[in-house]
Design a protein around this motif. Structure first.
Motif: not given
Length: 633
Positions: A460-469
């Motif tokens: 995201d814009a703040e550099g947080y990573l989300s895993i989607t698969g």
């Protein structure tokens, strides 16, 4: 392509091997409790000081030298998470040997492949059954010279064998271990094809630990006290080894819990009383369901659900406040939360021993709702991200800026990028050296200093990573719709009746799901129906009620995705997945490809159950799969 990087790591660079941690701790604070052993009879814990651990490691290292284990030799350890694992691991590192972890439930074929592929000269096993497993494949392992059985006193015999070796010999061997020497050859879980061995260096594994300790150690240690961790994750997986190394290098008291049955683990948590919990999402999901089931059995189910809803709302308001997006919980919410703190939350925390300050979840992404629940009851869960190829965690939640539903930001010294196709790329000091004996596979994932993880995600814009698969898990239906199964599976598992879920649908007209049920909750649920009547009639009504309940769970999961991604058919399987049928990895993740192969006939039957007399046109075929259908046959 976007990338984010934080400041360089604050930790001092490694100058030797991982075994130095034990010796340095003994020199720095000899009486510091380092490990804890549980008496099998009384259940009490005996603390073992740093100097005692060092002496045990040194004595065992002398025994290894006496039987011919030399620098560069590989030795496998095939045992549950137990005290001897840690001592043997550091003794092997002290003489310059490389550790090859093997999960104790591995099949004969898996054991043979790992021992042969890695060229192990020895293997330490736990019990007689494991001795028989190794013995059945010894003929094909010409380099294997030693099989040590832990339960038969093999380590004690090794110590006796090395009694004549001077301590200076071990010191000399330990001092020639270089940071870039291989410490561990960790075999991947083998979700597709045969497992391959990831060579992890002393520097890489220490770098990950030291960076996390430098930035997050204060979240583990209570004011004026020593932090403690109950290690129950398998040391055969890199996450478990990361926990071990964090404790040894960080001066945290570590207890070992080999028995993962619910009763044994609950007893260990109550008696050891850790300050920090290291777990995987499946453990936290089961813990939540156990809280719910216990409340329902005592007639307090509605109270628990209200308390859980308040916990999530409170945590969400707190999160918005710390991210600068809100003013925090209002007066009414604070009062409700305070009420449930006295009546519910502190009792839930007592199930973890009553001292847990925070927790870490790894191995797979943790659902946002579940993360908010645990934060709301007073146990913030730091959801991080890492791989076998990175020696453990490469992202973590920034202290004071945590964001549930993500796996945090890259730890200092590590860079993360997301390629145009959504694949996560990683660069940093903890990235592995390569796959043992497989240069082709190594070149396929190491590209210009970047590790192609095979995972999909976004920053995201703040550099947080989300895993989607996972890239290889993306389902493409016959209509060309691409579906990431992980979010659907995660939402399905949150229903208390559902144990596991595997979403399928490659080259099929719609998305389907294989579902297993939680046996304990199913028995409780059936008992709560209060149905009367004769056997066949009552059973039919129970099955109808169960069908409706699962259909509601599927509908709830579908509410988070588009119509094209929603589950239209599902089948309930008669048994849960486990290690015995090789459908779970050591870190309790489902081997998706293995499940699809194992249940191929059931998947075919699930889709054939709704065949129509005249096949429609391709565009009409998808529209024909209108509502979710259940298949119990």
């Amino acid at each position: 392509m976007r990338d984010f990087a934080l400041a360089p790591p604050a930790a001092s660079p490694l100058t030797g091997g991982l075994a130095d941690s034990v010796f340095e701790a003994a020199d720095r604070d000899p009486t510091l409790p380092m490990l804890a052993r549980r008496d099998p009879v009384t259940g009490s814990w005996e603390e073992v000081t740093a100097v005692e651990v060092r002496d045990q490691v040194c004595d065992l290292a002398k025994g290894l030298v006496a039987v011919g284990v030399s620098p560069g030799h590989r030795v496998a350890v095939m045992a549950r998470t137990r005290y001897e694992w840690t001592v043997l691991c550091h003794a092997l590192w002290a003489v310059g040997a490389e550790v090859v972890p093997i999960h104790p439930t591995s099949s004969r074929e898996q054991v043979a492949h790992i021992l042969r592929d890695s060229g192990c000269v020895g293997v330490a096993v736990e019990d007689e059954q494991s001795v028989m497993t190794v013995g059945s494949v010894c003929a094909s392992l010409p380099r294997l010279r030693h099989v040590w059985q832990l339960d038969a006193g093999a380590l004690r015999e090794l110590v006796e064998r090395g009694s004549y070796i001077p301590v200076t010999t071990v010191d000399s061997l330990r001092r020639i271990v270089l940071p870039d020497s291989t410490a561990v050859v960790a075999y991947t879980s083998g979700t597709t094809g045969r497992p391959v061995g990831c060579a992890l260096s002393h520097r890489g594994m220490a770098s990950c630990c030291d960076t996390l300790l430098a930035g997050w150690r204060h979240t583990v240690v209570p004011p004026g006290g020593q932090g403690s961790v109950l290690a129950f994750l398998p040391f055969s997986h890199v996450y478990g080894l990361l926990v071990q190394n964090l404790c040894i290098r960080g001066g945290l008291l570590m207890g070992h819990q080999p028995d993962l049955s619910r009763e044994a683990l609950a007893s260990a948590l109550q008696s050891f009383r850790p300050t920090y919990l290291c777990a995987v999402p499946s453990f936290l999901e089961k813990l939540y369901k156990r809280f719910l089931r216990t409340a329902q059995e005592s007639g307090r189910g509605a109270l628990f659900e209200r308390a859980a809803r308040t916990a999530r709302e409170f945590a969400l308001a707190v999160e918005r406040q710390r991210l600068g997006r809100g003013s925090g919980p209002g007066l009414e919410l604070r009062m409700q939360h305070a009420l449930y703190e006295r009546t519910v939350y502190r009792r839930l925390r007592s199930a973890l021993g009553g001292r847990v300050m925070r927790a870490t979840s790894g191995g797979s992404p943790l659902g946002r709702d579940l993360a908010l629940f645990f934060e709301g009851i007073g146990v913030y869960v730091n959801d991080g991200y890492g791989l076998t190829e990175t020696g453990g965690g490469i992202t973590a939640q920034p202290p004071g800026r945590e964001k549930s539903g993500t796996v945090g930001r890259p730890v200092p010294g590590t860079e993360v990028r997301v390629a145009e196709d959504g694949e996560i790329l990683v660069s940093g000091p903890s990235v592995f050296q390569g796959y043992v004996g497989d240069e082709t596979a190594t070149r396929a994932v190491l590209r210009g200093g970047w590790l192609a993880t095979g995972d999909l995600g976004h920053l995201d814009a703040e550099g947080y990573l989300s895993i989607t698969g996972r890239k290889k898990d993306v389902i493409v239906t016959s209509a060309g719709n691409s579906v990431a199964p992980a979010p659907l599976e995660q939402r399905l598992r949150m229903h208390p009746l559902l144990h596991e879920a595997v979403v399928v649908g490659d080259d099929r007209p719609c998305v389907g799901a294989l579902i297993t049920l939680d046996p304990e909750f199913l028995a409780f649920w059936r008992g709560g129906l209060g149905l009367t009547g004769d056997g066949p009639t009552r059973q039919a009504r129970e099955e109808n009620a169960l069908r409706d309940e699962i259909a509601r769970a599927v509908a709830a999961a579908n509410s988070a995705v588009s119509r094209a991604e929603s589950i239209r058919v599902f089948r309930v399987l008669p048994t849960t997945f486990d290690h015995v049928n090789e459908l779970l990895t050591p870190s309790l993740k489902v081997r998706r490809d293995a499940v699809v192969r194992h249940y191929a006939a059931e998947i075919d039957a699930m889709y054939e159950a709704r065949t129509r007399p005249a096949p429609p046109a391709p565009q009409e075929e998808v529209l024909a799969w209108d509502d979710a259908d259940d298949v119990f046959r």
